[in-house]
Design a protein around this motif. Structure first.
Motif, PDB file in Angstrom:
ATOM      1  N   GLY A  43       0.822  -1.209   0.000  1.00  0.00           N
ATOM      2  CA  GLY A  43       0.000   0.000   0.000  1.00  0.00           C
ATOM      3  C   GLY A  43       0.850   1.251   0.000  1.00  0.00           C
ATOM      4  N   ASP A  44       0.368   2.255  -0.724  1.00  0.00           N
ATOM      5  CA  ASP A  44       1.129   3.497  -0.895  1.00  0.00           C
ATOM      6  C   ASP A  44       1.302   4.265   0.415  1.00  0.00           C
ATOM      7  OD1 ASP A  44       1.199   4.343  -4.166  1.00  0.00           O
ATOM      8  OD2 ASP A  44      -0.129   2.731  -3.547  1.00  0.00           O
ATOM      9  N   ARG A  45       0.218   4.436   1.146  1.00  0.00           N
ATOM     10  CA  ARG A  45       0.294   5.252   2.365  1.00  0.00           C
ATOM     11  C   ARG A  45       1.167   4.578   3.419  1.00  0.00           C
ATOM     12  NH1 ARG A  45      -4.084   7.027   6.284  1.00  0.00           N
ATOM     13  NH2 ARG A  45      -3.121   8.789   7.317  1.00  0.00           N
ATOM     14  N   THR A  46       1.025   3.274   3.574  1.00  0.00           N
ATOM     15  CA  THR A  46       1.834   2.530   4.545  1.00  0.00           C
ATOM     16  C   THR A  46       3.310   2.626   4.175  1.00  0.00           C
ATOM     17  OG1 THR A  46      -0.005   1.014   4.929  1.00  0.00           O
ATOM     18  CG2 THR A  46       2.184   0.247   5.584  1.00  0.00           C
ATOM     19  N   THR A  47       3.616   2.443   2.899  1.00  0.00           N
ATOM     20  CA  THR A  47       5.006   2.508   2.426  1.00  0.00           C
ATOM     21  C   THR A  47       5.578   3.906   2.671  1.00  0.00           C
ATOM     22  OG1 THR A  47       4.573   0.816   0.767  1.00  0.00           O
ATOM     23  CG2 THR A  47       6.487   2.249   0.388  1.00  0.00           C
ATOM     24  N   ASP A  85       1.167  -6.312 -13.707  1.00  0.00           N
ATOM     25  CA  ASP A  85      -0.249  -6.015 -13.933  1.00  0.00           C
ATOM     26  C   ASP A  85      -1.041  -6.896 -12.976  1.00  0.00           C
ATOM     27  OD1 ASP A  85       0.084  -4.191 -16.076  1.00  0.00           O
ATOM     28  OD2 ASP A  85       0.402  -5.861 -17.459  1.00  0.00           O
ATOM     29  N   ASN A  86      -1.908  -6.287 -12.193  1.00  0.00           N
ATOM     30  CA  ASN A  86      -2.749  -7.048 -11.270  1.00  0.00           C
ATOM     31  C   ASN A  86      -4.084  -6.330 -11.130  1.00  0.00           C
ATOM     32  OD1 ASN A  86      -2.457  -9.419  -9.253  1.00  0.00           O
ATOM     33  ND2 ASN A  86      -3.563  -7.836  -8.144  1.00  0.00           N
ATOM     34  N   PRO A  87      -5.105  -6.788 -11.881  1.00  0.00           N
ATOM     35  CA  PRO A  87      -6.412  -6.122 -11.839  1.00  0.00           C
ATOM     36  C   PRO A  87      -7.043  -6.146 -10.440  1.00  0.00           C
ATOM     37  CG  PRO A  87      -6.278  -7.680 -13.672  1.00  0.00           C
ATOM     38  CD  PRO A  87      -5.081  -7.915 -12.807  1.00  0.00           C
ATOM     39  N   ALA A  88      -7.955  -5.215 -10.195  1.00  0.00           N
ATOM     40  CA  ALA A  88      -8.678  -5.151  -8.922  1.00  0.00           C
ATOM     41  C   ALA A  88      -9.387  -6.468  -8.653  1.00  0.00           C
ATOM     42  CB  ALA A  88      -9.689  -4.006  -8.957  1.00  0.00           C
ATOM     43  N   ALA A  89      -9.404  -6.872  -7.370  1.00  0.00           N
ATOM     44  CA  ALA A  89     -10.082  -8.090  -6.908  1.00  0.00           C
ATOM     45  C   ALA A  89      -9.506  -9.361  -7.532  1.00  0.00           C
ATOM     46  CB  ALA A  89     -11.596  -8.007  -7.139  1.00  0.00           C
ATOM     47  N   GLU A  90      -8.229  -9.306  -7.908  1.00  0.00           N
ATOM     48  CA  GLU A  90      -7.567 -10.481  -8.489  1.00  0.00           C
ATOM     49  C   GLU A  90      -6.145 -10.610  -7.944  1.00  0.00           C
ATOM     50  OE1 GLU A  90      -7.561 -11.088 -12.720  1.00  0.00           O
ATOM     51  OE2 GLU A  90      -9.496 -10.102 -12.955  1.00  0.00           O
ATOM     52  N   LEU A 112       5.806  -2.018  -8.521  1.00  0.00           N
ATOM     53  CA  LEU A 112       4.788  -1.064  -8.950  1.00  0.00           C
ATOM     54  C   LEU A 112       3.685  -1.845  -9.649  1.00  0.00           C
ATOM     55  CD1 LEU A 112       7.235   1.585 -10.419  1.00  0.00           C
ATOM     56  CD2 LEU A 112       5.869   1.846  -8.364  1.00  0.00           C
ATOM     57  N   VAL A 113       2.485  -1.746  -9.124  1.00  0.00           N
ATOM     58  CA  VAL A 113       1.357  -2.515  -9.634  1.00  0.00           C
ATOM     59  C   VAL A 113       0.498  -1.649 -10.537  1.00  0.00           C
ATOM     60  CG1 VAL A 113      -0.703  -3.832  -8.984  1.00  0.00           C
ATOM     61  CG2 VAL A 113       1.336  -3.907  -7.519  1.00  0.00           C
ATOM     62  N   ASN A 114       0.284  -2.144 -11.738  1.00  0.00           N
ATOM     63  CA  ASN A 114      -0.674  -1.517 -12.635  1.00  0.00           C
ATOM     64  C   ASN A 114      -1.991  -2.225 -12.359  1.00  0.00           C
ATOM     65  OD1 ASN A 114      -2.005  -0.220 -14.712  1.00  0.00           O
ATOM     66  ND2 ASN A 114      -1.262  -1.641 -16.266  1.00  0.00           N
ATOM     67  N   GLY A 115      -2.855  -1.584 -11.602  1.00  0.00           N
ATOM     68  CA  GLY A 115      -4.106  -2.198 -11.166  1.00  0.00           C
ATOM     69  C   GLY A 115      -4.273  -1.950  -9.678  1.00  0.00           C
ATOM     70  N   GLU A 116      -4.338  -3.034  -8.892  1.00  0.00           N
ATOM     71  CA  GLU A 116      -4.567  -2.893  -7.457  1.00  0.00           C
ATOM     72  C   GLU A 116      -3.700  -3.881  -6.686  1.00  0.00           C
ATOM     73  OE1 GLU A 116      -8.443  -3.932  -5.248  1.00  0.00           O
ATOM     74  OE2 GLU A 116      -8.741  -1.898  -6.030  1.00  0.00           O
ATOM     75  N   GLU A 117      -3.133  -3.404  -5.575  1.00  0.00           N
ATOM     76  CA  GLU A 117      -2.203  -4.231  -4.812  1.00  0.00           C
ATOM     77  C   GLU A 117      -2.787  -4.869  -3.562  1.00  0.00           C
ATOM     78  OE1 GLU A 117      -3.066  -1.473  -3.152  1.00  0.00           O
ATOM     79  OE2 GLU A 117      -1.252  -0.279  -3.133  1.00  0.00           O
ATOM     80  N   ASP A 118      -3.991  -4.498  -3.158  1.00  0.00           N
ATOM     81  CA  ASP A 118      -4.552  -4.915  -1.869  1.00  0.00           C
ATOM     82  C   ASP A 118      -4.430  -6.415  -1.570  1.00  0.00           C
ATOM     83  OD1 ASP A 118      -5.365  -2.358  -2.390  1.00  0.00           O
ATOM     84  OD2 ASP A 118      -7.443  -2.639  -1.783  1.00  0.00           O
TER      85      ASP A 118
END
Length: 164
Positions: A43-47, A85-90, A112-118
């Motif tokens: 996560g960006d804020r945590t990092t 590349d990592n799409p949201a919810a995947e 660096l994730v193009n998509g979502e890292e959660d």
């Protein structure tokens, strides 16, 4: 692998200790970091918070967004940067492969994730080195600090196995 709606609620339960936002300062965070631990942030804020505290994470996974709003990541001159590349919810197999590879590289490494890292917290918890501490944000609540143990690895693997 896609996230089925049936396990979304399970993912809202922190994998570790939840430090409320108002207590997530350098002194309190340091209490949870054993000597020579391998620090991983998702996560960006945590990092950004850890870098601001002068505690450079060995592995950083960011997507350039916070709560779906674009943001500029903190610059880090000596980090090796990888892109996925990592799409949201995947969770893609490429993401898992790059996470595994990052653990054999000289830190710091930034993915660096193009998509979502959660959701990448799950493979991170499964493949992280023994002395790892994983940190990620719990939206509107605070910072989750997870010490990697066999129990955490197994829980993350069970959640990953439920994905389709």
């Amino acid at each position: 692998m896609k996230l089925p709606d049936s396990i979304r609620d399970q993912l809202k339960t922190p994998l570790g200790i939840l430090l409320p936002e108002i207590k997530a300062n350098k002194e309190n965070i340091k209490k949870f970091l054993p000597e020579n631990s391998f620090i991983i942030t998702v996560g960006d804020r945590t990092t950004e918070k850890m870098i601001d505290f002068g505690m450079i994470p060995s592995l950083q996974i960011i997507d350039g967004k916070e709560k779906r709003k674009k943001r500029e990541p903190t610059k880090l001159s000596n980090a090796t940067e990888l892109q996925i590349d990592n799409p949201a919810a995947e969770i893609t197999s490429q993401s898992i492969d790059v996470i595994k590879k990052s653990f054999s590289m000289k830190p710091p490494v930034r993915i660096l994730v193009n998509g979502e890292e959660d959701l990448l917290v799950l493979p991170v918890c499964i493949y992280a080195p023994e002395n790892s501490i994983v940190m990620y944000g719990q939206p509107n609540e605070g910072l989750v600090i997870t010490k990697i143990t066999t129990e955490i690895r197994n829980k993350a693997q069970r959640l990953l196995d439920l994905m389709e």
